[in-house]
Design a protein around this motif. Structure first.
Motif, PDB file in Angstrom:
ATOM      1  N   THR A  79      71.956  45.067  63.673  1.00  0.00           N
ATOM      2  CA  THR A  79      72.200  45.824  64.900  1.00  0.00           C
ATOM      3  C   THR A  79      73.567  45.496  65.472  1.00  0.00           C
ATOM      4  N   GLU A  80      73.900  44.218  65.452  1.00  0.00           N
ATOM      5  CA  GLU A  80      75.196  43.792  65.991  1.00  0.00           C
ATOM      6  C   GLU A  80      76.345  44.386  65.190  1.00  0.00           C
ATOM      7  N   LEU A  81      76.109  44.644  63.909  1.00  0.00           N
ATOM      8  CA  LEU A  81      77.147  45.248  63.070  1.00  0.00           C
ATOM      9  C   LEU A  81      77.625  46.561  63.665  1.00  0.00           C
ATOM     10  N   ALA A  82      76.697  47.428  64.078  1.00  0.00           N
ATOM     11  CA  ALA A  82      77.085  48.721  64.649  1.00  0.00           C
ATOM     12  C   ALA A  82      77.942  48.533  65.890  1.00  0.00           C
ATOM     13  N   ARG A  83      77.593  47.576  66.713  1.00  0.00           N
ATOM     14  CA  ARG A  83      78.375  47.322  67.930  1.00  0.00           C
ATOM     15  C   ARG A  83      79.777  46.831  67.599  1.00  0.00           C
ATOM     16  N   GLU A  84      79.859  45.990  66.575  1.00  0.00           N
ATOM     17  CA  GLU A  84      81.166  45.472  66.184  1.00  0.00           C
ATOM     18  C   GLU A  84      82.017  46.549  65.510  1.00  0.00           C
ATOM     19  N   VAL A  85      81.377  47.413  64.728  1.00  0.00           N
ATOM     20  CA  VAL A  85      82.118  48.518  64.107  1.00  0.00           C
ATOM     21  C   VAL A  85      82.700  49.413  65.195  1.00  0.00           C
ATOM     22  N   ALA A  86      81.884  49.739  66.199  1.00  0.00           N
ATOM     23  CA  ALA A  86      82.363  50.585  67.291  1.00  0.00           C
ATOM     24  C   ALA A  86      83.537  49.928  68.023  1.00  0.00           C
ATOM     25  N   ALA A  87      83.405  48.637  68.319  1.00  0.00           N
ATOM     26  CA  ALA A  87      84.479  47.930  69.026  1.00  0.00           C
ATOM     27  C   ALA A  87      85.733  47.846  68.171  1.00  0.00           C
ATOM     28  N   ILE A 113      76.610  54.956  70.587  1.00  0.00           N
ATOM     29  CA  ILE A 113      75.348  55.524  71.064  1.00  0.00           C
ATOM     30  C   ILE A 113      74.235  54.863  70.263  1.00  0.00           C
ATOM     31  N   GLU A 114      73.284  54.236  70.945  1.00  0.00           N
ATOM     32  CA  GLU A 114      72.222  53.484  70.287  1.00  0.00           C
ATOM     33  C   GLU A 114      70.886  54.203  70.434  1.00  0.00           C
ATOM     34  N   TRP A 115      70.220  54.390  69.298  1.00  0.00           N
ATOM     35  CA  TRP A 115      68.864  54.965  69.277  1.00  0.00           C
ATOM     36  C   TRP A 115      67.942  53.946  68.627  1.00  0.00           C
ATOM     37  N   HIS A 116      67.164  53.259  69.458  1.00  0.00           N
ATOM     38  CA  HIS A 116      66.261  52.213  68.973  1.00  0.00           C
ATOM     39  C   HIS A 116      64.895  52.833  68.677  1.00  0.00           C
ATOM     40  N   ILE A 117      64.466  52.720  67.433  1.00  0.00           N
ATOM     41  CA  ILE A 117      63.261  53.392  66.963  1.00  0.00           C
ATOM     42  C   ILE A 117      62.025  52.524  67.202  1.00  0.00           C
ATOM     43  N   LYS A 118      60.954  53.168  67.652  1.00  0.00           N
ATOM     44  CA  LYS A 118      59.658  52.510  67.823  1.00  0.00           C
ATOM     45  C   LYS A 118      58.635  53.182  66.909  1.00  0.00           C
ATOM     46  N   LEU A 142      74.111  54.521  66.215  1.00  0.00           N
ATOM     47  CA  LEU A 142      73.202  53.536  65.624  1.00  0.00           C
ATOM     48  C   LEU A 142      71.772  54.058  65.683  1.00  0.00           C
ATOM     49  N   ILE A 143      71.133  54.172  64.516  1.00  0.00           N
ATOM     50  CA  ILE A 143      69.698  54.467  64.428  1.00  0.00           C
ATOM     51  C   ILE A 143      69.046  53.168  63.978  1.00  0.00           C
ATOM     52  N   ASP A 144      68.479  52.454  64.914  1.00  0.00           N
ATOM     53  CA  ASP A 144      68.083  51.063  64.699  1.00  0.00           C
ATOM     54  C   ASP A 144      66.618  50.931  64.304  1.00  0.00           C
ATOM     55  N   GLU A 145      66.383  50.241  63.172  1.00  0.00           N
ATOM     56  CA  GLU A 145      65.042  49.939  62.659  1.00  0.00           C
ATOM     57  C   GLU A 145      64.263  51.221  62.361  1.00  0.00           C
ATOM     58  N   ILE A 146      64.839  52.035  61.501  1.00  0.00           N
ATOM     59  CA  ILE A 146      64.232  53.323  61.153  1.00  0.00           C
ATOM     60  C   ILE A 146      62.887  53.148  60.473  1.00  0.00           C
ATOM     61  N   ASP A 147      62.654  52.002  59.850  1.00  0.00           N
ATOM     62  CA  ASP A 147      61.398  51.781  59.131  1.00  0.00           C
ATOM     63  C   ASP A 147      60.214  51.525  60.067  1.00  0.00           C
ATOM     64  N   LYS A 148      60.458  51.411  61.368  1.00  0.00           N
ATOM     65  CA  LYS A 148      59.343  51.257  62.310  1.00  0.00           C
ATOM     66  C   LYS A 148      58.587  52.567  62.508  1.00  0.00           C
ATOM     67  N   ALA A 149      59.281  53.679  62.306  1.00  0.00           N
ATOM     68  CA  ALA A 149      58.688  54.982  62.592  1.00  0.00           C
ATOM     69  C   ALA A 149      57.777  55.432  61.459  1.00  0.00           C
ATOM     70  N   ASP A 150      57.128  56.568  61.674  1.00  0.00           N
ATOM     71  CA  ASP A 150      56.272  57.185  60.670  1.00  0.00           C
ATOM     72  C   ASP A 150      57.068  57.489  59.410  1.00  0.00           C
ATOM     73  N   ILE A 151      56.385  57.533  58.272  1.00  0.00           N
ATOM     74  CA  ILE A 151      57.041  57.736  56.982  1.00  0.00           C
ATOM     75  C   ILE A 151      57.780  59.068  56.928  1.00  0.00           C
ATOM     76  N   ILE A 165      72.493  53.114  60.078  1.00  0.00           N
ATOM     77  CA  ILE A 165      71.032  53.079  60.128  1.00  0.00           C
ATOM     78  C   ILE A 165      70.570  51.707  59.639  1.00  0.00           C
ATOM     79  N   THR A 166      69.732  51.042  60.408  1.00  0.00           N
ATOM     80  CA  THR A 166      69.249  49.727  59.996  1.00  0.00           C
ATOM     81  C   THR A 166      67.772  49.796  59.618  1.00  0.00           C
ATOM     82  N   SER A 167      67.381  48.895  58.724  1.00  0.00           N
ATOM     83  CA  SER A 167      65.990  48.813  58.273  1.00  0.00           C
ATOM     84  C   SER A 167      65.662  47.370  57.931  1.00  0.00           C
ATOM     85  N   ASN A 168      64.467  46.938  58.329  1.00  0.00           N
ATOM     86  CA  ASN A 168      63.977  45.608  57.966  1.00  0.00           C
ATOM     87  C   ASN A 168      63.114  45.644  56.706  1.00  0.00           C
ATOM     88  N   ASN A 169      63.096  46.794  56.043  1.00  0.00           N
ATOM     89  CA  ASN A 169      62.380  46.956  54.779  1.00  0.00           C
ATOM     90  C   ASN A 169      60.868  46.878  54.945  1.00  0.00           C
TER      91      ASN A 169
END
Length: 279
Positions: free
Chosen positions: A40-48, A55-60, A113-122, A156-160
């Protein structure tokens, strides 16, 4: 526009290459890795680093792909119609713009940033295939076509936790963030704790890597957790010799910063018992 190590983020060469390749290809960068490795921090550092808004979209688990585009608030419109509100005549008053819409209509290029995309439905990744590929979508309620004025840098980040569809993977540039080796972790620590004494750091990292490599560990401590642990060691003003493990349970000092479940704590207690029994 190139990304590399910054004053606050250590980017290994392969990670820098992946970011720059994704930017050049105008493809989403899919970043996987253990939780706590700085995705997640990578996206912030890339932007900076690139001087772009973020723009951050945190997925639940309940997040739907449609929410990233827009949401139509039919309930509010019905209520306003019952109250005689003049706004009901324009359906656009009840369209709530999602994160993709915000990124598409931004006056300049942004990092999305689309954060933790693997949390959502398949089906979540499949539902965004066309929008991320063509950088446009249709608003059915108003008949409007929303197109990206400037193609955003998408990370896009994923924790697998879930496998992502092949069709989605084909549209991404992929990178797996490996857990840092000792030298890289030392460099990361130096960014956060530049005044830490080398003897303390050497002793602490030796214990940390030994703990991570313990067979049977359910959750290996991450980069963020070792930084928390070092912060505690410094706040307690501990010396290297103070880090000797308790022979009764073989746990490191302040182990609550590193071990996050009772099974792993019990594992070290069992190892200590076995060690005593063999003496």
């Amino acid at each position: 526009m190139t990304f590399g190590t910054t004053a606050s983020y250590i980017a290994p060469p392969d990670l820098s290459m992946a970011v720059n390749a994704a930017v050049a290809l105008e493809r989403p960068l899919l970043v996987k890795g253990e939780p706590g490795t700085g995705k997640t921090e990578l996206a912030r550092e890339v932007a900076a680093s690139l001087g772009l808004p973020l723009i951050e979209w945190h997925i639940k688990s309940t997040t739907k792909a449609q929410q990233g585009l827009y949401e139509y608030d039919a309930v509010s419109r019905l209520r306003d119609s019952q109250l005689g509100d003049a706004r009901v005549s324009d359906v656009a008053n009840y369209i709530r713009k999602g994160k993709l819409w915000q990124a598409f209509e931004a006056p300049g290029r942004v990092v999305l940033l689309i954060d933790e995309i693997d949390k959502a439905d398949i089906e979540f990744p499949n539902d965004l295939l066309q929008e991320l590929d063509r950088m446009e979508f249709h608003v059915y309620e108003t008949g409007q076509m929303v197109r990206a004025a400037h193609r955003p840098v998408v990370i896009i980040t994923s924790n697998n936790e879930k496998e992502l569809p092949d069709a989605f993977l084909r549209r991404c540039f992929f990178h797996y963030i490996r857990f840092p080796d000792v030298d890289t972790l030392r460099a990361i620590v130096a960014v956060h704790f530049p005044d830490i004494k080398d003897a303390l750091l050497t002793t602490a990292l030796t214990q940390f890597y030994a703990l991570r490599e313990t067979p049977g560990l359910k959750k290996k401590p991450s980069t963020s957790e070792v930084l928390d642990w070092l912060k505690l060691l410094l706040s307690e003003d501990l010396a290297p010799e103070d880090l000797a493990r308790d022979p009764a349970n073989m746990l490191p000092r302040l182990h609550g910063a590193l071990l996050k479940n009772e099974q792993d704590v019990a594992l070290f207690e069992r190892l200590a018992f076995i060690a005593r029994a063999r003496r």
